[in-house]
Design a protein around this motif. Structure first.
Motif, PDB file in Angstrom:
ATOM      1  N   ALA A  93     -10.380   6.194   2.134  1.00 61.48           N
ATOM      2  CA  ALA A  93     -10.286   6.737   0.780  1.00 61.48           C
ATOM      3  C   ALA A  93     -11.641   7.219   0.270  1.00 61.48           C
ATOM      4  O   ALA A  93     -11.858   7.357  -0.928  1.00 61.48           O
ATOM      5  CB  ALA A  93      -9.723   5.680  -0.167  1.00 61.48           C
ATOM      6  N   HIS A 128      -5.425  14.200   2.626  1.00 60.85           N
ATOM      7  CA  HIS A 128      -5.823  14.709   1.311  1.00 60.85           C
ATOM      8  C   HIS A 128      -7.350  14.798   1.294  1.00 60.85           C
ATOM      9  O   HIS A 128      -8.032  13.772   1.411  1.00 60.85           O
ATOM     10  CB  HIS A 128      -5.323  13.791   0.201  1.00 60.85           C
ATOM     11  CG  HIS A 128      -3.837  13.820   0.043  1.00 60.85           C
ATOM     12  ND1 HIS A 128      -2.999  13.032   0.798  1.00 60.85           N
ATOM     13  CD2 HIS A 128      -3.041  14.565  -0.772  1.00 60.85           C
ATOM     14  CE1 HIS A 128      -1.742  13.277   0.456  1.00 60.85           C
ATOM     15  NE2 HIS A 128      -1.728  14.194  -0.490  1.00 60.85           N
ATOM     16  N   ARG A 133       1.551   7.274  -6.364  1.00 57.00           N
ATOM     17  CA  ARG A 133       0.495   8.258  -6.605  1.00 57.00           C
ATOM     18  C   ARG A 133       0.977   9.671  -6.272  1.00 57.00           C
ATOM     19  O   ARG A 133       0.660  10.627  -6.982  1.00 57.00           O
ATOM     20  CB  ARG A 133      -0.736   7.913  -5.761  1.00 57.00           C
ATOM     21  CG  ARG A 133      -1.566   6.771  -6.338  1.00 57.00           C
ATOM     22  CD  ARG A 133      -2.684   6.380  -5.411  1.00 57.00           C
ATOM     23  NE  ARG A 133      -3.531   5.354  -5.994  1.00 57.00           N
ATOM     24  CZ  ARG A 133      -4.212   4.445  -5.282  1.00 57.00           C
ATOM     25  NH1 ARG A 133      -4.133   4.447  -3.969  1.00 57.00           N
ATOM     26  NH2 ARG A 133      -4.957   3.550  -5.901  1.00 57.00           N
ATOM     27  N   LEU A 134       1.734   9.802  -5.174  1.00 57.92           N
ATOM     28  CA  LEU A 134       2.247  11.111  -4.806  1.00 57.92           C
ATOM     29  C   LEU A 134       3.130  11.682  -5.910  1.00 57.92           C
ATOM     30  O   LEU A 134       3.070  12.880  -6.219  1.00 57.92           O
ATOM     31  CB  LEU A 134       3.045  11.015  -3.495  1.00 57.92           C
ATOM     32  CG  LEU A 134       2.231  11.032  -2.196  1.00 57.92           C
ATOM     33  CD1 LEU A 134       3.139  10.737  -1.014  1.00 57.92           C
ATOM     34  CD2 LEU A 134       1.531  12.367  -2.015  1.00 57.92           C
ATOM     35  N   ARG A 178       2.294   1.898  -3.425  1.00 53.50           N
ATOM     36  CA  ARG A 178       1.301   2.479  -4.334  1.00 53.50           C
ATOM     37  C   ARG A 178       1.074   3.959  -4.015  1.00 53.50           C
ATOM     38  O   ARG A 178       0.950   4.791  -4.906  1.00 53.50           O
ATOM     39  CB  ARG A 178      -0.028   1.727  -4.237  1.00 53.50           C
ATOM     40  CG  ARG A 178      -0.026   0.342  -4.856  1.00 53.50           C
ATOM     41  CD  ARG A 178      -1.436  -0.154  -5.070  1.00 53.50           C
ATOM     42  NE  ARG A 178      -2.217  -0.151  -3.846  1.00 53.50           N
ATOM     43  CZ  ARG A 178      -2.244  -1.161  -2.974  1.00 53.50           C
ATOM     44  NH1 ARG A 178      -1.511  -2.250  -3.207  1.00 53.50           N
ATOM     45  NH2 ARG A 178      -2.990  -1.096  -1.891  1.00 53.50           N
ATOM     46  N   ARG A 179       1.036   4.269  -2.715  1.00 52.75           N
ATOM     47  CA  ARG A 179       0.803   5.653  -2.304  1.00 52.75           C
ATOM     48  C   ARG A 179       1.963   6.556  -2.752  1.00 52.75           C
ATOM     49  O   ARG A 179       1.741   7.677  -3.206  1.00 52.75           O
ATOM     50  CB  ARG A 179       0.637   5.726  -0.783  1.00 52.75           C
ATOM     51  CG  ARG A 179       0.187   7.092  -0.283  1.00 52.75           C
ATOM     52  CD  ARG A 179      -0.073   7.052   1.201  1.00 52.75           C
ATOM     53  NE  ARG A 179      -0.684   8.300   1.635  1.00 52.75           N
ATOM     54  CZ  ARG A 179      -0.022   9.430   1.889  1.00 52.75           C
ATOM     55  NH1 ARG A 179       1.298   9.452   1.720  1.00 52.75           N
ATOM     56  NH2 ARG A 179      -0.650  10.504   2.296  1.00 52.75           N
ATOM     57  N   LYS A 180       3.178   6.050  -2.618  1.00 50.25           N
ATOM     58  CA  LYS A 180       4.340   6.830  -3.051  1.00 50.25           C
ATOM     59  C   LYS A 180       4.269   7.106  -4.546  1.00 50.25           C
ATOM     60  O   LYS A 180       4.566   8.220  -5.008  1.00 50.25           O
ATOM     61  CB  LYS A 180       5.622   6.079  -2.708  1.00 50.25           C
ATOM     62  CG  LYS A 180       6.894   6.827  -3.085  1.00 50.25           C
ATOM     63  CD  LYS A 180       8.135   6.048  -2.701  1.00 50.25           C
ATOM     64  CE  LYS A 180       9.399   6.795  -3.099  1.00 50.25           C
ATOM     65  NZ  LYS A 180      10.625   6.027  -2.744  1.00 50.25           N
ATOM     66  N   HIS A 202      -1.657  16.263  -4.660  1.00 51.01           N
ATOM     67  CA  HIS A 202      -0.834  16.604  -3.505  1.00 51.01           C
ATOM     68  C   HIS A 202      -0.473  18.079  -3.645  1.00 51.01           C
ATOM     69  O   HIS A 202       0.595  18.449  -4.136  1.00 51.01           O
ATOM     70  CB  HIS A 202       0.419  15.723  -3.455  1.00 51.01           C
ATOM     71  CG  HIS A 202       1.219  15.907  -2.203  1.00 51.01           C
ATOM     72  ND1 HIS A 202       0.719  15.601  -0.957  1.00 51.01           N
ATOM     73  CD2 HIS A 202       2.484  16.376  -2.009  1.00 51.01           C
ATOM     74  CE1 HIS A 202       1.637  15.861  -0.047  1.00 51.01           C
ATOM     75  NE2 HIS A 202       2.708  16.347  -0.648  1.00 51.01           N
ATOM     76  N   LEU A 207      -6.006  10.632  -2.629  1.00 54.08           N
ATOM     77  CA  LEU A 207      -5.158  10.299  -3.775  1.00 54.08           C
ATOM     78  C   LEU A 207      -5.795   9.205  -4.613  1.00 54.08           C
ATOM     79  O   LEU A 207      -5.722   9.220  -5.835  1.00 54.08           O
ATOM     80  CB  LEU A 207      -3.777   9.859  -3.292  1.00 54.08           C
ATOM     81  CG  LEU A 207      -2.906  10.924  -2.607  1.00 54.08           C
ATOM     82  CD1 LEU A 207      -1.650  10.264  -2.030  1.00 54.08           C
ATOM     83  CD2 LEU A 207      -2.526  12.030  -3.571  1.00 54.08           C
ATOM     84  N   ALA A 208      -6.425   8.231  -3.934  1.00 55.65           N
ATOM     85  CA  ALA A 208      -7.035   7.104  -4.637  1.00 55.65           C
ATOM     86  C   ALA A 208      -8.213   7.540  -5.507  1.00 55.65           C
ATOM     87  O   ALA A 208      -8.636   6.801  -6.400  1.00 55.65           O
ATOM     88  CB  ALA A 208      -7.496   6.043  -3.635  1.00 55.65           C
ATOM     89  N   TYR A 213       0.836  -1.206   0.000  1.00 60.03           N
ATOM     90  CA  TYR A 213       0.000   0.000   0.000  1.00 60.03           C
ATOM     91  C   TYR A 213       0.870   1.255   0.000  1.00 60.03           C
ATOM     92  O   TYR A 213       0.605   2.211  -0.755  1.00 60.03           O
ATOM     93  CB  TYR A 213      -0.917   0.001   1.220  1.00 60.03           C
ATOM     94  CG  TYR A 213      -1.455   1.366   1.564  1.00 60.03           C
ATOM     95  CD1 TYR A 213      -2.483   1.941   0.823  1.00 60.03           C
ATOM     96  CD2 TYR A 213      -0.904   2.104   2.616  1.00 60.03           C
ATOM     97  CE1 TYR A 213      -2.958   3.214   1.117  1.00 60.03           C
ATOM     98  CE2 TYR A 213      -1.370   3.375   2.917  1.00 60.03           C
ATOM     99  CZ  TYR A 213      -2.399   3.912   2.173  1.00 60.03           C
ATOM    100  OH  TYR A 213      -2.849   5.170   2.464  1.00 60.03           O
ATOM    101  N   LEU A 214       1.921   1.269   0.821  1.00 59.43           N
ATOM    102  CA  LEU A 214       2.801   2.433   0.897  1.00 59.43           C
ATOM    103  C   LEU A 214       3.520   2.678  -0.432  1.00 59.43           C
ATOM    104  O   LEU A 214       3.738   3.823  -0.824  1.00 59.43           O
ATOM    105  CB  LEU A 214       3.816   2.255   2.032  1.00 59.43           C
ATOM    106  CG  LEU A 214       3.223   2.282   3.450  1.00 59.43           C
ATOM    107  CD1 LEU A 214       4.312   1.970   4.465  1.00 59.43           C
ATOM    108  CD2 LEU A 214       2.583   3.634   3.752  1.00 59.43           C
TER     109      LEU A 214
END
Length: 209
Positions: free
Chosen positions: A205, A177, A138-139, A134-136, A187, A181-182, A131-132
């Motif tokens: 989310a 956010h 997206r950022l 994927r989040r990175k 950002h 982001l999802a 998950y982290l």
């Protein structure tokens, strides 16, 4: 030559307290370092408690699922980090050096024992890591070109979060956010707000209108 550290974070595998303890970590030894004994910063978190064990570890050559088992070859001490929330910045070499050199009274943990890895290991524990990642990603994609003023606004918001968390002694506040982001949110300072961790967990989310 700069001192190289092995870093292990834990809230689910017991606290290292002595030579001979064994623990596990997602990251394995680097190539050519398989047999090396390295100074290790092991941080253990449980609610408001935050302890740092300073020791030396070696890879045993064993694996547990996707993880690597390490042996505490030498032990130094365990210190109380109190409300210090800087552990989120393990990537900073200077912070690692500061934590290794920090002068704090050693805790008496003679009544505490570290469970063997096999007793506390959880399969599929790397879902959080995925998950982290994927989040990175997206950022990186969802950060527009920011002006210097916008960059400073974001920095001040995160600094405010860190001050509040340090004052409370635990992770009580998150930078959220507003449009997640999802869901395609950016950002950008206009899409960021400071809320409690509990509020952020409830929101997840979801779009909150």
């Amino acid at each position: 030559m700069a001192l190289k550290f092995r870093v292990i974070q834990s809230n689910d595998r017991g606290l290292i307290t002595k030579q001979g303890d064994r623990t596990y970590a997602r990251r394995g030894p680097a190539k050519s370092e398989e047999a090396l004994e390295l100074p290790t910063l092991f941080i253990w978190v449980s609610r408001k408690d935050r302890y740092l064990a300073r020791c030396w570890t070696q890879w045993t050559g064993e694996r547990l699922g996707d993880d690597f088992i390490y042996d505490v070859s030498r032990f130094r001490d365990v210190i109380d980090l109190h409300g210090d929330t800087r552990y989120h910045q393990w990537c900073l070499k200077q912070l690692r050096l500061e934590l290794w050199a920090m002068q704090q009274p050693a805790l008496d943990l003679t009544e505490v024992s570290c469970p063997v890895p096999e007793a506390v290991y959880e399969a599929n524990r790397h879902k959080t890591a995925a998950y982290l990642k994927r989040r990175k990603q997206r950022l990186e994609v969802q950060t527009p070109r920011l002006t210097k003023a916008e960059q400073e606004r974001i920095q001040r918001l995160y600094e405010q979060r860190d001050r509040l968390n340090e004052a409370s002694g635990c992770i009580e506040y998150h930078v959220d956010h507003i449009i997640p982001l999802a869901k395609g949110g950016m950002h950008h300072p206009g899409n960021l707000q400071l809320i409690t961790a509990a509020e952020n967990m409830r929101k997840g989310a979801k779009l909150v209108l």
